[in-house]
Design a protein around this motif. Sequence first.
Motif, PDB file in Angstrom:
ATOM      1  N   ILE B 144       0.827  -1.206   0.000  1.00 16.50           N
ATOM      2  CA  ILE B 144       0.000   0.000   0.000  1.00 16.50           C
ATOM      3  C   ILE B 144       0.861   1.256   0.000  1.00 16.50           C
ATOM      4  N   CYS B 161     -11.756   0.314   7.458  1.00 17.81           N
ATOM      5  CA  CYS B 161     -10.833  -0.500   8.252  1.00 17.81           C
ATOM      6  C   CYS B 161     -11.431  -0.837   9.620  1.00 17.81           C
ATOM      7  N   ALA B 167     -10.254  -4.176  11.613  1.00 17.02           N
ATOM      8  CA  ALA B 167      -8.840  -4.420  11.889  1.00 17.02           C
ATOM      9  C   ALA B 167      -8.283  -3.332  12.798  1.00 17.02           C
ATOM     10  N   THR B 169      -6.592  -0.782  12.071  1.00 18.53           N
ATOM     11  CA  THR B 169      -5.220  -0.433  11.711  1.00 18.53           C
ATOM     12  C   THR B 169      -5.007   1.075  11.647  1.00 18.53           C
ATOM     13  N   ARG B 189       2.628   0.041   8.191  1.00 20.24           N
ATOM     14  CA  ARG B 189       1.719  -1.103   8.251  1.00 20.24           C
ATOM     15  C   ARG B 189       2.569  -2.368   8.242  1.00 20.24           C
ATOM     16  N   CYS B 194      -1.880  -4.816  10.451  1.00 20.34           N
ATOM     17  CA  CYS B 194      -2.691  -4.627   9.244  1.00 20.34           C
ATOM     18  C   CYS B 194      -2.958  -5.974   8.575  1.00 20.34           C
ATOM     19  N   GLU B 195      -4.128  -6.096   7.983  1.00 22.04           N
ATOM     20  CA  GLU B 195      -4.446  -7.346   7.282  1.00 22.04           C
ATOM     21  C   GLU B 195      -4.038  -7.321   5.815  1.00 22.04           C
ATOM     22  N   PHE B 196      -3.633  -6.158   5.312  1.00 25.52           N
ATOM     23  CA  PHE B 196      -3.289  -6.017   3.902  1.00 25.52           C
ATOM     24  C   PHE B 196      -4.403  -6.519   2.989  1.00 25.52           C
ATOM     25  N   CYS B 197      -5.614  -6.199   3.392  1.00 23.37           N
ATOM     26  CA  CYS B 197      -6.756  -6.552   2.554  1.00 23.37           C
ATOM     27  C   CYS B 197      -6.948  -5.520   1.456  1.00 23.37           C
ATOM     28  N   GLY B 198      -6.356  -4.351   1.642  1.00 24.32           N
ATOM     29  CA  GLY B 198      -6.500  -3.308   0.628  1.00 24.32           C
ATOM     30  C   GLY B 198      -7.890  -2.704   0.529  1.00 24.32           C
ATOM     31  N   GLN B 199      -8.737  -2.956   1.504  1.00 25.33           N
ATOM     32  CA  GLN B 199     -10.066  -2.333   1.469  1.00 25.33           C
ATOM     33  C   GLN B 199      -9.942  -0.812   1.512  1.00 25.33           C
ATOM     34  N   CYS B 200      -8.958  -0.325   2.269  1.00 23.57           N
ATOM     35  CA  CYS B 200      -8.763   1.130   2.353  1.00 23.57           C
ATOM     36  C   CYS B 200      -8.407   1.691   0.983  1.00 23.57           C
TER      37      CYS B 200
HETATM   38  S1  SF4 Z   1      -5.230  -2.978   4.342  1.00 24.12           S
HETATM   39 FE1  SF4 Z   1      -6.238  -1.083   4.914  1.00 24.12          FE
HETATM   40  S2  SF4 Z   1      -8.321  -1.678   5.437  1.00 24.12           S
HETATM   41 FE2  SF4 Z   1      -7.106  -3.549   5.420  1.00 24.12          FE
HETATM   42  S3  SF4 Z   1      -6.458  -3.797   7.525  1.00 24.12           S
HETATM   43 FE3  SF4 Z   1      -4.818  -2.692   6.525  1.00 24.12          FE
HETATM   44  S4  SF4 Z   1      -5.293  -0.533   6.851  1.00 24.12           S
HETATM   45 FE4  SF4 Z   1      -7.140  -1.682   7.343  1.00 24.12          FE
END
Ligand code: SF4
Lengths: 537, 355
Positions: B144, B161, B167, B169, B189, B194-200
């Motif tokens: 990210i 997030c 999460a 984060t 991160r 962080c889950e590194f889902c990239g939803q943000c």
């Molecule tokens: S990738 Fe973004 S939305 Fe997902 S956990 Fe990390 S900061 Fe939160």
Amino acid sequence: MAGLATSLGAGAATNSLAQMPDMDTLFLFGSNPTEAHPIVSIYLKKALSNGAKLVVGDPRKTWMARRSDVWLNLRPGSNIALLNGLIHVILKKGWENKEFIKSRTEGFEELKKKVREYDLKKTEKLTGVPEERIIEAARLYSNADKAMIVYGLGVTEHQTGTENAMAIANLALVCGHIGRPSTGIMALRGQNNVQGASDLGPLPATFPGYQSITNPEVREKFEKAWGVAMSPEIGLKSVEMLDKACEGKFKGIFILGEDPAQTDPNVHEVRRALSSLEFLVVQDIFHTETTKHAHVILPGASFAEKDGTFTNGERRVQRIRKAIEPMAGKAEWQVICEIAAKMGYPMSYNHPSEIMDEIAGLTPIYGGISYERLERESLQWPCPTKDHPGTTTLYTDLFSRPGGLAKFMALDHKGSGEVPDKKFPYVLITGRIREHYNNGSMTRRVKGIMELVPEELLEISHADAKKLRIKDGDMVKVSSRRGEIKVKVKVTDRSQPGNVFMTFHFPEALSNFLTSEHRDPIAGTPEYKSCAVRIEK
Amino acid sequence: MPEKKIKKVKIDGRKIACEREETILQAAKKAGIEIPTLCHDDRLEPYGGCRLCIVQVKGVVRPLPACTTPVTNNMEVCTENDIIRRIRQNIIALLLSNHPNDCMKCEKTGDCALQDLAYRYDVDSTRFEGEKWDLPIREDNPFISYEPNKCILCGRCTRICNEVVMAGTIDLVGRGFNSMPDTAFRRPRTIDNCEFCGQCVSTCPTGALTDKKGRGRGRSYEMKKVRTTCSYCGTGCNFDLNLKDGKVVKVTSAYDAPVNHGNLCIKGRYGYDFIHSADRIKTPLIRRGDSFHEATWDEAIDLIADRFSGLMKKYGNKTVGAFSSSRCTNEENFLIAKFARTVFKNNNVDNCARV
Ligand code: SF4
Ligand code: SF4
Ligand code: SF4
Ligand code: SF4
Ligand code: FES
């Protein structure tokens, strides 16, 4: 999924994921969705923020367990005892759904008799879960209005896996928590197309759509369509083929896209079996432990290189679409056709959509599915006809068993195939983490993921770490009756004393050298979730 | 109890019937009327932060935000008039007053809500003189990229997030002019926070949050997008493979996907490198002794047909079988089962990993 099939009729989740946020009680059993099914967990989190109560049955203190109203921290392998104990409480307190039991089920008396043996004392003793928690969980679940049981591989990957699923069905049926929106049983499974791969019949006893090969009418239908006689004899399960190979009685296997030499438990034996074959063909996108044993390796096409469909855990049939040409020129479906033709049975399709048309013609639950419809709509089976909208909630009036009634199954606690003892005092639970997948052949090729999670870790509780005088980052030797590996330690309160956890994503420290050969005799599912190990510095 | 009655509303003169509790924004969307938004995402609870979506409701003096205002029976809404237009222009101008003039080489060009709005409402960054952030781009993790200068503080990333991924984060940190979305103590991160889902990233309307791996690989409008289904777990998330020059360079969210509505996990969003991995098996390989030799498809298929036929002849057809995989498509699974039953003429076919 044989468990749910026996109790309810179909081996599939009863509801759709989209119904999850509306439930008022979630019973999560042997599943760690925030790691293994992150997007399902988003639905569940939504339910929790809408105020749903949460009961978690899991030996590990997972994200969900931490936030639960009741955490049933059962001993690995004691699922049936716990479920029987819960039903015992429910019946004793009169919390069961009498109307539902009477009108929609059979076999209740046998169940009642069986669970009578599982009073609170005995249940606590077998499971390690304190009595009060069992009562509270029984109360929350049975008194709910819309309750879902969501279970995962922590239920099925035991030698009693099929029975565990039946025990779950018992619990739902006793409370009548099935057959309504946001009320039912959702099984979360491992690989992307487990549901489809069961539905489409590469199974020794069933044709596509769970149609039995022992049924002469069904055989006749396929004989007519395929123009050759169908053997009425039930075939061998994969394990049986491998066992026979070890004995020198099985000669040739075609393996499509699997890596049993890494992902099967007790991989030593599997590797021995594969190398005893006279001819092994493996088709895969990467070299794996399994391809090492092959006589011919065929390049596979990744999901980006072909058209097709996957069926997800809620019975939803969805398209994958060809974005780029197959790197080696052919996709799997073309290769199978060519080999068949060479061996004297012509198969020819211009496009996978034609295969789906053939599937629809032969498989009632997929009867209404076509690529053309999937362009416009999203369908969940059963979808028997071209004008059928698909089915979001199963069993709203009838179960798909003969007579339309669900069946209670009286079950005994059997425990794990291997329990800890003096020599191997810890229980190893294996599972998944969010960042990696299966044998790792895909995720280990993602640079960023390898930066984040480069290696296997053995998760161990603070108490045990102290006892063994090990700390975060130490290398330890983990051994079982079958093998040993070296792995780095992570001390965490996710693990309870006595239990340790590892994934199976890394060939360098492969937990499947340790896992046991015990299997569920009905489904053949290996007991990945519990084996006895020793840990040394 | 929420009212269950059908509500009749009129938006820009169009009659719309609303059965559920709906906001003006949802009702308008249903009728195909577009109202500009910045802080709204269907995946999030209504927020009402940016005020860009304001509309005029008959009988109400002040304009109301469409994304948070529920429809009521007989409501009459006008989504844009001169006053609304002017207010929107002001909002955009204010945002641009603290925004770098960087569209030329910004990763988000062509796919940026702010850029589109500036164009649509004819606003440039010179309207208001404002103090501008001058912060470095942050690329302290594998996936990210964060360019705080381009952040418009819509709060979508922090809300997704916390509300959706849970999460925790990122959150708004700092105060006043210096407040911005960030991690606790502005740490990188990492796998621990962080889950590194990239939803943000998927919700950010500007170029503030972008997928690091896709940066510089092509503009959104140059990409061919192919809608497909994730090949990792059994949830069945959909997403778009983004292709440029025949290569998958990025995965973007499919916001109308029935299962995941644009949400993905680390594997679905960032786990595509394997497709073009250099060590893919590229040709059929035939074993000779201890080593494998490259072969043509014809050679390999001939050999396979020969050897299986030979084994069936020598040892009987029950000594051969096939394993299929829960990784393969439905069509392939169907075919391999058909293959075993019609060519091997037995039922020795199994789904080898039952997990
Ligand atoms: S990738 Fe973004 S939305 Fe997902 S956990 Fe990390 S900061 Fe939160
Ligand atoms: S974020 Fe949007 S408006 Fe800002 S520089 Fe990038 S493209 Fe232009
Ligand atoms: S980073 Fe993007 S999503 Fe987050 S507040 Fe800034 S503009 Fe909004
Ligand atoms: S994106 Fe993640 S949760 Fe969704 S199907 Fe893929 S692996 Fe599963
Ligand atoms: S979109 Fe409605 S206030 Fe921002």
